[in-house]
Enzyme design. Structure first.
Site, PDB file in Angstrom:
ATOM      1  N   TYR A  71       0.981  -1.018  -0.187  1.00 50.06           N
ATOM      2  CA  TYR A  71      -0.149   0.153   0.109  1.00 50.06           C
ATOM      3  C   TYR A  71       0.800   1.240   0.028  1.00 50.06           C
ATOM      4  CZ  TYR A  71      -3.832  -3.107   1.384  1.00 50.06           C
ATOM      5  OH  TYR A  71      -4.762  -4.146   1.358  1.00 50.06           O
TER       6      TYR A  71
ATOM      7  N   LYS B  87       5.482 -14.610   1.505  1.00 51.63           N
ATOM      8  CA  LYS B  87       5.199 -14.957   0.066  1.00 51.63           C
ATOM      9  C   LYS B  87       6.661 -15.161  -0.807  1.00 51.63           C
ATOM     10  CE  LYS B  87       1.939 -17.157  -2.718  1.00 51.63           C
ATOM     11  NZ  LYS B  87       1.791 -18.568  -2.313  1.00 51.63           N
TER      12      LYS B  87
ATOM     13  N   ASP C 220      -0.868 -18.134   2.004  1.00 57.38           N
ATOM     14  CA  ASP C 220      -1.698 -19.174   1.660  1.00 57.38           C
ATOM     15  C   ASP C 220      -2.112 -20.264   2.733  1.00 57.38           C
ATOM     16  OD1 ASP C 220       0.623 -19.634   0.585  1.00 57.38           O
ATOM     17  OD2 ASP C 220      -0.277 -20.250  -1.093  1.00 57.38           O
TER      18      ASP C 220
ATOM     19  N   ASP D  70      -4.008  -7.351   6.285  1.00 61.02           N
ATOM     20  CA  ASP D  70      -5.277  -6.548   6.086  1.00 61.02           C
ATOM     21  C   ASP D  70      -6.324  -7.655   5.858  1.00 61.02           C
ATOM     22  OD1 ASP D  70      -7.280  -4.970   5.491  1.00 61.02           O
ATOM     23  OD2 ASP D  70      -6.465  -4.119   3.510  1.00 61.02           O
TER      24      ASP D  70
ATOM     25  N   ASP E  43      -9.162  -9.429   8.605  1.00 65.42           N
ATOM     26  CA  ASP E  43     -10.513  -9.481   8.286  1.00 65.42           C
ATOM     27  C   ASP E  43     -10.895 -10.915   8.240  1.00 65.42           C
ATOM     28  OD1 ASP E  43     -10.501  -6.700   7.990  1.00 65.42           O
ATOM     29  OD2 ASP E  43     -10.971  -6.892   5.801  1.00 65.42           O
TER      30      ASP E  43
END
Length: 354
Positions: free
Chosen positions: A138, A191, A224, A248, A252
């Site tokens: 971001y 990742k 993942d 993020d 959630d």
């Protein structure tokens, strides 16, 4: 306390206005006891302000906010303003402008709230997601170009920025937090098998920082696989540290597993105290239920507790957290978690149990 704490309230859009009012009601009930004092100033920034002024907040908005002790935020976003305009024009402008580089999102399972996780019925689940909040995916680096070549020729580039300093400070924050918890463990989310530059740097820094915390258990997990672990082995989690995008999404997911995004609190911290920190519920502005009195205020009220703890009032923060649990256990719940209570009824139930 020696002086009133100056709090900037920015309800912003949709149900943000309703849940900020709920949080303020709880805080005002506490401050009426006289152990601390809050001096509120509310700002009408958001999508309505954009419609009138062409921007989400004034040009000097950060200077206006700089002198406050904390910022209490609602939610941003409305159908009349593109999402990237509303987010970057207000919330992200504050986060990045005030270097609020540590985003803390507890995942807490409340009594009386049915979780979609079967393990929540017989295991004590409680973990914290620590999100790098200033760079990563971001960072806002990139652009769109070549549209002049004709239809279908435009390209867009969105780059992630990982700095060694940024990775290190969020990881040390996560390790220090882990030392305060009953289980001293930090799980790093990566990742690096596919993102061979930024995420490999992330992994390298994690290993180096971990060496300074031999008393803290560690693991490094692909994002993942971590999403699967949230569902299949959540009892193995304590502190999860991840990049801006990964945290993020995972936070959630954690909130949904606890029952609803409406329950989730968060803190955007500038740990050095050079700028005010900001506290907000995780949920969005929910235009579909705005103004109906159906919004879940628990996330915003929990964020108020995080704000008090940050401002040196841990006992008062704990009282709010206990009151939330007591109201939840009594079955005073909004519709998103299976109840029938309104925003005001949940707020009143929590206030009565302080």
């Amino acid at each position: 306390m020696d002086r009133p704490l100056r709090i900037a309230a920015i309800p912003a859009d949709g149900i943000g206005r309703e849940v900020v009012a709920a949080g303020r009601a709880v805080l005002d009930k506490l401050q009426a006891e006289g152990r601390f004092s809050l001096q509120w100033e509310e700002f009408p920034w958001g999508s309505d302000y954009y419609a009138e002024h062409g921007r989400m907040m004034p040009e000097d908005g950060l200077e206006v906010l700089r002198g406050f002790d904390a910022i209490y935020f609602g939610a941003v976003g409305w159908p009349t303003v593109p999402d990237h305009v509303s987010l970057w024009g207000l919330r992200l402008r504050i986060c990045q402008g005030f270097d609020q580089w540590a985003n803390v999102r507890p995942v807490h399972f409340l009594p009386g709230v049915v979780s979609p996780l079967r393990k929540a019925d017989d295991a004590e689940l409680d973990w914290v997601v620590v999100r790098e909040n200033s760079e990563g995916e971001y960072a806002g680096i990139g652009g769109r170009n070549l549209a002049s070549r004709g239809e279908g020729a435009e390209v867009a580039i969105q780059s992630a920025l990982f700095t060694e300093a940024g990775c290190e400070r969020i990881m040390r924050f996560a390790f220090d937090l882990a030392r305060t918890r009953s289980r001293r463990k930090v799980s790093s989310v990566t990742k690096s098998n596919a993102q061979q530059y930024g995420m490999v740097l992330w992994d390298d820094v994690f290993r180096r920082v971990a060496a300074d915390y031999p008393d803290v258990e560690t693991e490094s997990v692909l994002v993942d696989a971590m999403a699967a672990k949230f569902v299949l082995r959540p009892e193995d989690l304590s502190v999860v540290v991840a990049s801006n995008l990964n945290a993020d999404i995972l936070s959630d997911l954690g909130s949904a597993l606890a029952g609803s995004l409406g329950l989730a609190a968060s803190a955007n911290l500038n740990p050095e105290g050079r700028f005010p920190s900001m506290f907000e519920p995780v949920h969005g502005s929910a235009p579909d239920i705005a103004g109906r009195g159906a919004a879940n205020p628990v996330g915003a009220i929990g964020s108020a507790a995080l704000m008090l703890a940050h401002l040196g009032l841990p006992e008062e923060a704990a009282r709010i957290e206990r009151a939330i649990e007591a109201a939840s256990a009594a079955g005073v719940l909004t519709r998103d978690v299976g109840g029938t209570a309104s925003t005001d009824e949940v707020t009143a139930a929590i206030t009565a149990r302080l």
